[in-house]
Design an enzyme around this catalytic site. Structure first.
Site, mmCIF file in Angstrom:
data_model
loop_
_atom_site.group_PDB
_atom_site.id
_atom_site.type_symbol
_atom_site.label_atom_id
_atom_site.label_comp_id
_atom_site.label_asym_id
_atom_site.label_seq_id
_atom_site.Cartn_x
_atom_site.Cartn_y
_atom_site.Cartn_z
ATOM 1 C CB SER A 172 -0.889 0.006 1.238
ATOM 2 O OG SER A 172 -0.092 0.277 2.379
ATOM 3 C CE LYS A 173 -1.696 7.370 0.092
ATOM 4 N NZ LYS A 173 -2.728 8.394 -0.156
ATOM 5 N NE ARG A 174 -1.708 5.997 5.549
ATOM 6 C CZ ARG A 174 -1.314 7.214 5.167
ATOM 7 N NH1 ARG A 174 -0.044 7.479 4.977
ATOM 8 N NH2 ARG A 174 -2.192 8.179 4.988
ATOM 9 N N GLY A 224 4.962 2.452 1.574
ATOM 10 C CA GLY A 224 5.991 3.277 0.966
ATOM 11 C C GLY A 224 6.418 4.388 1.903
ATOM 12 C CG LEU A 225 3.992 8.149 3.536
ATOM 13 C CD1 LEU A 225 4.412 8.493 2.102
ATOM 14 C CD2 LEU A 225 2.501 8.409 3.709
#
Length: 511
Positions: free
Chosen positions: A265-267, A269-270
RNA sequence: GCCGCGUUGGUCAAGGGGUUAAGACGCAUCCCUUUCACGGAUGAAUCACGGGUUCGAUUCCCGUACGCGGUACCA
């Protein structure tokens, strides 16, 4: 199943935000399959959920595909004979099929309000059944054309009561199909819910739209992520009812790309500091920017390569593939059925390999972009090419070219003297004064020549070349890195080299 | 919960009845290099578990465990 038809595949994203790694890999596998078989790759926009419309998202998808070099043969921008390619513009087509299903007893009108649905879920929810479905067990207790009289149904419709059309899943039948990656997969229809086919706003859900459009667009092979596997029986049944199983495309469900915990998920990556989207994406509501592989410094060649190998390999030891090699060697049978955890370290390795592999000419424009973004002006193209050739082995990301080559184009602002200052002495100072004198007299200004005289002067001054080589490097580069010093000096040129040595010498003398 | 799909080193993975179970990333050590890299060499590290089938299972079958996905008028 149709085996002889022209190969036509499609990628059908919903334009709701950043384009994810997994999405790009789905595009890639579709693209590779199409190109390998001389077929068509179609991009269809699945924008049936009007509540999730995101401005700019569609254009962003095109930008990403363009950057990756995976341009569709047919799309909203390049219409083929099967348009429109945006589902919202095909709205009228779907209702007919939904009505046909009702007429044949495979679907029904349902008038339950959202509140009534909530209530049903609340009522039937228990430990054994934590998430009650609208299925064969409850449908006869709901408000629909199965439980209402024909008259009541007509009246409700006439009075503009909102309704949806649901598929009527048969009881206790086995639906199975052959997945190109997993082999035979089967489901018991009793366990699948009565999915909504047509929403109250008249738009189809994915389930109806995908079947209708795949048929209308003559899709021969339907490839998508594994998250769709559980709803496959609905699609299979729809094909059977509407167009016949013999017309149905071949299916393949790609394994998921996993993050450190579950579907990437995008999370993730963060949290772990790596990109997840192909290109930068800014959320228009929150203004939040999510970094993309492109901006992070990845080459599209490498991005494609790494994605291809995440779930597929050709059975040999080869890992670096160009897009043409991928087209040649790709086969669905060698796609894995198990999910693959994304490894950013390996991703960077692919990029490094591609930077090393590509020649300076093909890297040129992208390097200029990196340098100019950092306000480094590049005037001399010949110099640039030589610099790229000299430093590319030590660049993992394109952005590394800044650190590795900026000092060729402008005098370093910060000279890190810490590695040499403690050991600095008069002897070394004298050496550099003499070196400078020698530089002034030097005509050829060529790396080997410079190195020879450097060593000569060192020995005359009773110094080991190694003792003064690092100082020279720091004077020219600003830090402890870079290619051979004399190659650097050669490219810098006589005037600039002398000037940098002088400047730093002055600082060292002053200290 | 139920349904589905999976399970070879930390990660990507080859292999698929008899192998010293490839290779790559990462990690470690060494060589090369008077910087940083590249390159080269070496090393540590793997068939989830239990039953079958078989002369023989990492490989085939069945369970179990675990992981993931799905379970929306989202795709």
């Amino acid at each position: 199943m149709n085996t002889e038809k022209r190969v036509r595949v499609r990628f059908a994203p919903s334009p709701t935000g950043g384009l994810h790694l997994g999405g790009v890999r789905t595009v890639l596998y579709n693209y590779l399959y199409a190109k390998k078989h001389g077929g068509d790759f179609i991009l269809r926009i699945e924008d049936t959920d009007q509540t999730r419309f995101v401005p700019g998202a569609e254009e962003y998808i095109f930008d990403c595909l363009k950057w990756c070099g995976l341009n569709p043969d047919e799309s909203v921008r390049n219409e083929g004979p099967y348009g429109p390619y945006r589902q919202s513009e095909r709205k009228e087509k779907y209702r007919l099929y939904a009505e046909e299903l009702i007429a044949e007893g495979h679907a029904y009108y349902a008038f339950d309000t959202p509140e009534e649905l909530d209530e049903m879920r609340r009522k039937y929810k228990n430990d054994e059944n934590p998430q009650p479905q609208y299925d064969n067990k409850v449908r006869m207790r709901m408000k629909n054309s199965l439980t209402l009289s024909g008259e009541d149904v007509h009246e409700l419709i006439r009075s503009n009561t909102p309704y949806v059309i649901r598929i009527k899943m048969p009881e206790n039948e086995t639906v199975s199909f052959n997945d190109m990656i997993r082999g035979e997969v089967s489901f018991n229809t009793s366990l699948v819910d009565d999915k909504v086919l047509l929403k109250a706003d008249g738009m189809p859900t994915y389930h109806l739209a995908v079947v209708v459009d795949d048929h209308l667009m003559k899709i021969s092979h339907a490839f998508r992520g594994e998250e769709w596997l559980p709803s496959a029986p609905v699609h299979i049944l729809l094909w059977k009812y509407l167009f016949g199983l013999d017309k149905m495309p071949h299916w393949a469900h790609f394994p998921l790309i996993l993050g450190p915990n579950g579907k990437l998920s995008k999370r993730d990556g963060l949290k772990y500091g790596f990109p997840v989207f192909a290109m930068n994406w800014t959320d228009s509501k929150t203004g939040e920017l999510t970094e993309g592989f492109k901006e992070k410094g990845f080459l599209p060649e490498a991005f494609i390569n790494l994605l291809a190998l995440l779930g597929w390999n050709d059975g040999t030891e080869q890992e670096v593939f160009s897009i043409d090699e991928l087209i040649e060697k790709f086969s669905m049978g060698r796609v894995h059925s198990a999910g693959a955890k994304f490894d950013y370290e390996k991703a960077k390795w692919f990029n490094h390999e591609w930077i090393k592999k590509l020649d300076a000419g093909s890297l040129k424009e992208r390097v200029v972009e990196v340098l100019e973004a950092k306000n480094v002006k590049v005037q001399d193209e010949k110099l640039l090419l030589k610099v790229i050739e000299l430093v590319k082995d030590r660049c993992t990301l394109l952005t590394d070219f800044y650190e590795q080559s900026a000092y060729f184009f402008k005098t370093p602002e910060n000279i890190d003297l810490s590695p040499i200052q403690p050991k600095w002495n008069d002897k070394k100072n004298l050496f550099f004064i003499e070196l400078l004198r020698n530089f002034e007299l030097e005509n050829s200004w060529e790396a080997h020549q410079l190195e020879n005289s450097f060593k000569e002067i060192a020995s005359v001054n009773d110094l080991k070349p190694g003792e003064v080589m690092l100082p020279l490097r720091i004077m020219l580069v600003g830090g402890k890195f870079g290619p051979h010093v004399f190659d650097i000096a050669a490219l810098l040129g006589k005037a600039e080299t002398i000037q940098r040595v002088k400047a730093t010498l002055k600082v060292l003398e002053g200290a």
